[in-house]
Design a protein around this motif. Structure first.
Motif, short mmCIF file in Angstrom:
data_model
loop_
_atom_site.label_atom_id
_atom_site.label_comp_id
_atom_site.label_asym_id
_atom_site.label_seq_id
_atom_site.Cartn_x
_atom_site.Cartn_y
_atom_site.Cartn_z
N ALA A 32 12.86 9.76 -2.68
CA ALA A 32 12.08 11.26 -3.19
C ALA A 32 11.87 10.86 -4.71
O ALA A 32 10.25 11.44 -4.92
N GLY A 33 12.25 10.36 -5.21
CA GLY A 33 11.86 10.06 -6.82
C GLY A 33 10.48 9.48 -6.92
O GLY A 33 9.42 9.65 -7.55
N CYS A 34 9.87 8.32 -6.23
CA CYS A 34 9.25 7.18 -5.73
C CYS A 34 7.72 8.79 -5.36
O CYS A 34 6.49 8.51 -6.15
N LEU A 35 8.05 10.00 -4.32
CA LEU A 35 7.16 10.04 -3.71
C LEU A 35 6.95 11.62 -4.94
O LEU A 35 5.79 11.88 -4.76
N SER A 36 7.59 11.38 -6.05
CA SER A 36 7.44 12.58 -7.44
C SER A 36 6.39 12.63 -7.79
O SER A 36 5.49 12.85 -8.77
N ASP A 37 5.87 10.83 -7.90
CA ASP A 37 4.77 10.28 -8.94
C ASP A 37 3.78 10.65 -7.68
O ASP A 37 3.23 10.23 -6.97
N GLN A 38 2.59 11.23 -8.05
CA GLN A 38 1.33 11.83 -7.98
C GLN A 38 0.35 11.01 -8.18
O GLN A 38 -0.75 11.51 -6.10
N ALA A 39 0.67 9.88 -8.01
CA ALA A 39 -0.13 8.35 -7.31
C ALA A 39 -0.19 8.20 -6.07
O ALA A 39 -0.96 8.00 -5.36
N ASN A 40 1.23 8.69 -5.33
CA ASN A 40 1.62 8.80 -3.78
C ASN A 40 1.14 9.92 -3.26
O ASN A 40 1.72 10.16 -2.05
N TRP A 41 0.30 11.10 -4.05
CA TRP A 41 -0.47 12.21 -3.20
C TRP A 41 -1.73 11.73 -2.91
O TRP A 41 -2.24 10.98 -3.35
N ASN A 42 -2.14 12.48 -1.92
CA ASN A 42 -3.51 13.02 -1.10
C ASN A 42 -4.18 10.95 -0.83
O ASN A 42 -4.90 10.68 0.09
N ILE A 43 -3.64 10.45 0.28
CA ILE A 43 -2.96 9.02 0.77
C ILE A 43 -3.62 9.49 1.62
O ILE A 43 -4.37 9.19 3.07
N GLU A 44 -2.46 9.74 2.49
CA GLU A 44 -2.04 10.61 3.85
C GLU A 44 -2.13 12.33 3.98
O GLU A 44 -0.72 12.22 3.28
N ALA B 195 0.46 -1.05 0.14
CA ALA B 195 -0.27 -0.37 0.18
C ALA B 195 0.43 1.51 0.07
O ALA B 195 2.28 1.30 0.06
N GLY B 196 0.61 2.31 -1.04
CA GLY B 196 1.26 3.78 -0.59
C GLY B 196 1.65 3.88 0.80
O GLY B 196 2.32 4.93 0.90
N GLU B 197 0.37 4.06 1.91
CA GLU B 197 1.07 4.15 3.71
C GLU B 197 2.53 3.88 3.73
O GLU B 197 2.95 4.31 4.51
N VAL B 198 2.47 2.73 2.78
CA VAL B 198 4.46 2.48 3.62
C VAL B 198 4.79 3.55 3.45
O VAL B 198 6.21 3.75 3.97
N TYR B 199 4.93 3.93 2.17
CA TYR B 199 6.15 5.46 2.02
C TYR B 199 5.82 5.95 3.03
O TYR B 199 7.06 7.10 3.52
N LEU B 200 4.70 6.46 4.57
CA LEU B 200 4.77 7.38 5.57
C LEU B 200 5.34 6.40 6.35
O LEU B 200 6.12 7.35 7.24
N ASN B 201 5.69 5.46 6.55
CA ASN B 201 7.14 4.69 7.58
C ASN B 201 8.28 4.61 6.91
O ASN B 201 9.39 4.77 7.56
N ALA B 202 8.26 4.96 5.41
CA ALA B 202 10.17 5.25 4.82
C ALA B 202 9.70 6.46 4.76
O ALA B 202 11.45 6.70 5.44
N VAL B 203 9.60 7.26 4.65
CA VAL B 203 9.78 8.58 4.67
C VAL B 203 9.90 9.48 6.33
O VAL B 203 10.85 10.23 6.72
N GLY B 204 8.96 9.14 7.16
CA GLY B 204 8.80 8.91 8.70
C GLY B 204 10.04 9.04 9.43
O GLY B 204 10.76 9.60 10.05
N LEU B 205 10.98 7.17 8.61
CA LEU B 205 12.51 7.64 9.38
C LEU B 205 13.40 8.04 9.22
O LEU B 205 14.24 8.28 9.46
N LEU B 206 12.89 8.08 7.66
CA LEU B 206 14.42 9.66 7.17
C LEU B 206 14.46 10.78 7.15
O LEU B 206 15.76 11.23 7.68
N LEU B 207 13.30 11.01 7.34
CA LEU B 207 13.05 12.06 8.42
C LEU B 207 14.29 12.52 10.41
O LEU B 207 14.16 13.42 10.28
#
Length: 473
Positions: free
Chosen positions: A307-319, A276-288
């Protein structure tokens, strides 16, 4: 009511909670009950509810729950299930009609969250054992930033559910979010006594250990539970590993150990087809967190790839929480136009909200803009965007726990120091240390602030930090 699962009563069967569902299909009610367990246990197989609808295309409960699931996973398919539920609503049981009202309202374009909670409360007043409705209410209250509201609700239904592990995990999380750590610990342990593999109760207990700076105990506990996470949703699996990584980081374990957890238990999960796209929440949260701790140099190309993956607008507006951190990641890696596009998207989303929601989400917008400034290295601008008495715990509206929000406090402390607001930094860091004295990083920040202010207390802060750094791992 005799609570006998699946008992036939003239086209009506009893579900797991003992409540009447209009169906003649044993397979349908069995799949509904399986869905309850998947939903409450954060399982990967929530799609079992589609089987319930297939077994009985006229079952209102099966169809409305399927529609709700598909609203998130495959929205184009949801309307057909919603219409099937509506078409048979007249023949539905009282229980099904109340659940239909509550769940169908969640998909309303002009949804008022207060009304959504009230509709779930209406279900639970008559049917207090429906823990699936209770869980949806918890999620609603979480995104409203009102854990106290959910705590009140769960206490109302607790007497009817004292033998169920799921209720204690929810109770524990509500308690810890309002700062009642002792009671939260008791509730989580009670849930684990009933079912030691209750993922949400495990998660809640880790929150308590983490807050109390029992980092080694938290890691040992969670790593001992890890085998029970393999059947979890991607988000829950990686979120629990995020907690483990954070405990290692806050306990001053070697950074390489934290990065190993990121690589093998968070980033690797994104390789799965059902991630799920929410996995990025845990990824970017840890790197921050690692960045705030001054560990940016050891990240290699991880942030750039993320950041390259998060540039994809498909990963926006999830949370909203994810969007706030995505703005930072994009800005930090020089993708300024993308970060600005996301900020504009957030402003547009707010403009389409009702007046009440618009007002509450302004804090989320301010935080996103401050993170953009921080990512660009403009600490002064970042500070100007936040209140002078900023406390990230007042920003729950973005859909984050106190532990998730804490990184924004650390960003604020860092911006204060970088912008030369040394005395203010000392004031707020000292205040935070009084709440949690066992975090080495906070003592290092305080030492830095004291040195910038030429304060003699810097030596004592250094001694405290060194003692803690050797105390955990």
């Amino acid at each position: 009511m005799k609570e006998e699962r699946g008992k036939m009563e003239g086209g009506v069967k009893l579900d797991k909670w003992g409540y009447e569902v209009r169906t003649s299909s044993e397979a349908c009610i069995s799949s509904i009950n399986a869905f309850y367990d998947q939903f409450l246990g954060y399982g990967r197989d929530r799609c079992v509810i589609l089987e319930a609808a297939a077994h009985d295309k006229d079952c209102v409960l099966a169809n409305i729950l399927a529609a709700h699931l598909l609203n998130f996973s495959d929205p184009s398919r949801a309307p057909s299930f919603l219409e099937a539920a509506k078409a048979n609503l007249e023949q539905a049981t009282r229980y099904e009609k109340l659940v239909f009202d509550a769940v169908s309202y969640l998909g309303s374009k002009d949804r008022d969250d207060d009304v959504a909670v009230e509709l779930h409360l209406k279900v639970l007043k008559e049917f207090p054992r429906d823990l699936a409705s209770l869980k949806r209410a918890q999620v609603l209250c979480f995104y409203m930033g009102q854990p106290d509201l959910f705590l009140s609700l769960i206490r109302q239904v607790l007497p009817e559910n004292e033998g169920d592990n799921y209720v204690y995990g929810m109770l524990s999380f509500a308690l810890l979010e309002v700062g009642q750590m002792r009671d939260a610990e008791k509730a989580a342990k009670r849930g684990l006594e009933i079912n030691k593999e209750d993922v949400w109760a495990q998660h809640a207990l880790c929150h308590v250990f983490q807050y109390e700076c029992k980092f080694k105990e938290a890691v040992q506990f969670m790593e001992g539970c890890a085998s029970s996470w393999n059947s979890c949703l991607s988000f829950m699996l990686t979120h629990n590993w995020w907690h483990v990584a954070l405990c290692y980081l806050e306990g001053n374990a070697p950074t390489q150990r934290v990065l190993e957890l990121y690589d093998h238990h968070i980033w690797k999960e994104l390789e799965r087809a059902d991630a799920a796209g929410e996995v990025y929440l845990n990824a970017v949260g840890l790197l921050l967190r690692l960045h705030v701790h001054g560990e940016l140099d050891v990240l290699g190309d991880r942030l750039e790839i993320l950041a390259g993956c998060l540039s994809d607008q498909a990963n926006w507006n999830i949370e909203w929480h994810l969007d706030v951190m995505t703005v930072w990641a994009l800005a930090k890696t020089g993708k300024f136009s993308k970060a600005e596009d996301l900020l504009n998207e957030l402003k547009y989303r707010i403009s389409r909200m009702g007046t009440k929601k618009q007002q509450s989400m302004q804090k989320g917008m301010q935080l996103a803009e401050a993170l953009y400034a921080y990512g660009r290295g403009n600490d002064r601008q970042g500070l100007e965007l936040l209140d002078s008495d900023f406390d990230a715990c007042n920003y729950k509206i973005i859909g984050a726990s106190d532990e998730q929000l804490e990184v924004f406090n650390q960003v604020w402390y860092t911006m204060l120091l970088n912008a030369g607001e040394t005395m203010k930094a000392i004031e707020v860091i000292e205040k935070q240390i009084k709440k949690r004295e066992g975090v080495p990083f906070m003592w290092r920040l305080l030492e830095k602030a004291y040195r910038l202010a030429n304060r003699p207390e810097a030596g004592k802060a250094n001694e405290k930090a060194r003692a803690l750094e050797s105390a955990y791992f």
